[in-house]
Design a protein around this motif. Structure first.
Motif, mmCIF file in Angstrom:
data_model
loop_
_atom_site.group_PDB
_atom_site.id
_atom_site.type_symbol
_atom_site.label_atom_id
_atom_site.label_comp_id
_atom_site.label_asym_id
_atom_site.label_seq_id
_atom_site.Cartn_x
_atom_site.Cartn_y
_atom_site.Cartn_z
ATOM 1 N N VAL A 126 43.655 56.213 65.709
ATOM 2 C CA VAL A 126 44.891 56.877 65.271
ATOM 3 C C VAL A 126 46.020 55.862 65.141
ATOM 4 N N ARG A 127 46.744 55.934 64.031
ATOM 5 C CA ARG A 127 47.989 55.180 63.848
ATOM 6 C C ARG A 127 49.142 56.190 63.898
ATOM 7 N N GLU A 128 50.245 55.767 64.521
ATOM 8 C CA GLU A 128 51.350 56.710 64.722
ATOM 9 C C GLU A 128 52.573 56.318 63.904
ATOM 10 N N LEU A 129 53.222 57.302 63.351
ATOM 11 C CA LEU A 129 54.520 57.099 62.703
ATOM 12 C C LEU A 129 55.472 58.142 63.296
ATOM 13 N N PHE A 130 56.392 57.681 64.143
ATOM 14 C CA PHE A 130 57.268 58.594 64.888
ATOM 15 C C PHE A 130 58.692 58.598 64.335
ATOM 16 N N GLY A 131 59.442 59.587 64.813
ATOM 17 C CA GLY A 131 60.885 59.564 64.664
ATOM 18 C C GLY A 131 61.387 59.830 63.254
ATOM 19 N N GLY A 132 60.614 60.543 62.470
ATOM 20 C CA GLY A 132 61.048 60.868 61.115
ATOM 21 C C GLY A 132 59.863 61.362 60.322
ATOM 22 N N CYS A 133 60.135 61.726 59.090
ATOM 23 C CA CYS A 133 59.079 62.318 58.269
ATOM 24 C C CYS A 133 58.682 61.362 57.147
ATOM 25 N N ILE A 134 57.387 61.251 56.907
ATOM 26 C CA ILE A 134 56.895 60.332 55.876
ATOM 27 C C ILE A 134 57.200 60.812 54.457
ATOM 28 N N CYS A 135 57.689 62.037 54.338
ATOM 29 C CA CYS A 135 58.020 62.495 52.987
ATOM 30 C C CYS A 135 59.429 62.071 52.579
ATOM 31 N N CYS A 136 60.258 61.700 53.579
ATOM 32 C CA CYS A 136 61.637 61.375 53.201
ATOM 33 C C CYS A 136 62.224 60.190 53.955
ATOM 34 N N GLN A 137 61.870 60.028 55.219
ATOM 35 C CA GLN A 137 62.540 59.001 56.022
ATOM 36 C C GLN A 137 61.676 57.769 56.274
ATOM 37 N N LEU A 138 60.363 57.935 56.295
ATOM 38 C CA LEU A 138 59.476 56.840 56.691
ATOM 39 C C LEU A 138 58.525 56.441 55.563
ATOM 40 N N THR A 139 58.987 56.482 54.346
ATOM 41 C CA THR A 139 58.082 56.179 53.231
ATOM 42 C C THR A 139 57.622 54.717 53.273
ATOM 43 N N ALA A 140 58.504 53.803 53.632
ATOM 44 C CA ALA A 140 58.121 52.392 53.709
ATOM 45 C C ALA A 140 57.115 52.172 54.836
ATOM 46 N N ASP A 141 57.334 52.880 55.957
ATOM 47 C CA ASP A 141 56.402 52.763 57.086
ATOM 48 C C ASP A 141 55.013 53.289 56.695
ATOM 49 N N LEU A 142 54.997 54.373 55.924
ATOM 50 C CA LEU A 142 53.712 54.921 55.473
ATOM 51 C C LEU A 142 52.979 53.904 54.600
ATOM 52 N N THR A 143 53.717 53.298 53.682
ATOM 53 C CA THR A 143 53.106 52.294 52.808
ATOM 54 C C THR A 143 52.524 51.143 53.621
ATOM 55 N N SER A 144 53.299 50.621 54.556
ATOM 56 C CA SER A 144 52.826 49.511 55.397
ATOM 57 C C SER A 144 51.596 49.920 56.187
ATOM 58 N N CYS A 145 51.631 51.123 56.720
ATOM 59 C CA CYS A 145 50.535 51.608 57.549
ATOM 60 C C CYS A 145 49.241 51.690 56.733
ATOM 61 N N ILE A 146 49.329 52.287 55.548
ATOM 62 C CA ILE A 146 48.126 52.427 54.695
ATOM 63 C C ILE A 146 47.617 51.060 54.276
#
Lengths: 202, 136
Positions: A62-82
């Motif tokens: 499991v990879r975690e992305l906390f403290g916001g939503c990947i649809c609006c606040q964490l889009t860059a984090d989602l890209t890096s994670c993938i």
């Protein structure tokens, strides 16, 4: 890598369905070519993650992305994670669980545009059959976006509603998104492999 | 009460007419004397019910209320979406006495201002866990 994106309002059963789907994919792909079958990306709007701990207890990666939503606040984090997952692991499947407040279209757009090694994104919207009539009124714009952006809609908790309610929910879903595959299931009662085959498609 | 942190945040994607408040907290605790698993579960179940009842009384929508307790011997999960509270206990969980544990909670209420919700959720969580301690 193929991506399955889980969306659906809070409490609809996304994590409860992700767990058996991950198990199904692990068994299906076991020992085929040595690649890891499944990696999960878990997104929580708060700063504390609960679902990722549950998934880890089951031995899943499991990879975690906390403290916001990947649809609006964490889009860059989602890209890096993938992209990190692609570079480091390159699994057959990446299961992404959005927060219950997330909408699919911006997430799919981010993955399509910036995700490396992604063959296809399938969006699965999970619907709580018990709360459908309430949610479609109180948070109608959000639920509508979640359903209309889905390739597959899973009407969950079928064991907790009567047949008339289930028909009503299914009609409501179909009225919003006529092109999506609709499956009825209950995470609590277990989901058969034929349902998961339908969800993931060819 | 223990070391930990708690936050309340909003969300950008919800339609403008709908507000949401997110309360999350993580606390590392060791109770002396140790609580039993059933008393700890009852206390946290009570916290979820209190949040849900309060939201219902205000005409607000419960997104979800989740609790995870983890210790060396396993975990307890509790969750509610406004109705019955469901729970799962890992098979390895030691029921008679709970040693050091970490409790993580997350609650999302739709239709409310963050500050009032933060106070309510934080205060009621502290009260629920304090009831596990012996009276002085």
């Amino acid at each position: 890598m193929r991506v399955i994106l889980f969306v659906g309002f809070l409490g609809s059963g996304k994590t409860s369905l992700m767990l058996p789907l991950a198990r199904f994919l692990v068994e299906r792909r076991e020992a085929v070519d040595g690649r890891m079958p499944v990696v999960i990306i878990e997104n929580e709007v708060g700063d504390v993650s609960i679902d990722d701990a549950v998934l880890r207890q089951e031995g899943l990666s499991v990879r975690e992305l906390f403290g916001g939503c990947i649809c609006c606040q964490l889009t860059a984090d989602l890209t890096s994670c993938i992209n990190d997952i692609h570079a480091e692991i390159d699994p057959h499947w990446v299961l992404v669980e959005a927060t219950g407040l997330g909408t699919p279209q911006p997430i799919v757009s981010t993955i399509d545009r910036y995700g490396k090694g992604v063959e296809r994104v399938t969006t699965l919207a999970v619907i709580d059959a018990v709360r459908w009539n309430e949610l479609i009124v109180v948070v109608e714009p959000l639920v509508t976006k979640q359903v209309t952006g889905a390739d597959v809609v899973a009407v969950n908790k079928t064991d907790l509603v009567d047949a008339d309610t289930l028909e009503e929910v299914t009609r409501g879903v179909a009225a919003l998104n006529g092109r999506a595959k609709v499956v009825r299931l209950s995470a609590g009662e277990g989901v058969g492999p034929e349902v998961w085959e339908k969800v993931i498609g060819p | 009460m223990g070391k930990g942190d708690r936050t309340v945040t909003g969300h950008r994607e919800l339609p403008e007419e709908v507000e949401s408040s997110v309360f999350s907290a993580s606390l590392a605790l060791e109770l002396v004397p140790p609580a039993t698993a059933s008393s700890l579960t009852a206390a946290l179940r009570g916290w979820i019910v209190e949040i849900q009842d309060w939201a219902r009384g205000k005409g607000l929508l419960v997104g979800h209320v989740k609790v995870l307790v983890e210790s060396d011997t396993g975990y307890i999960r509790l969750s509610g979406t406004g109705g019955a509270v469901t729970s799962n206990v890992s098979e390895s969980w030691e029921p008679s006495r709970v040693g050091p544990f970490e409790v993580k909670v997350a609650a999302i209420i739709v239709g409310f201002t963050p500050r009032e919700f933060e106070e309510l959720a934080g205060n009621t969580l502290e009260r629920a866990l304090s009831r596990l301690l012996p009276e002085r």
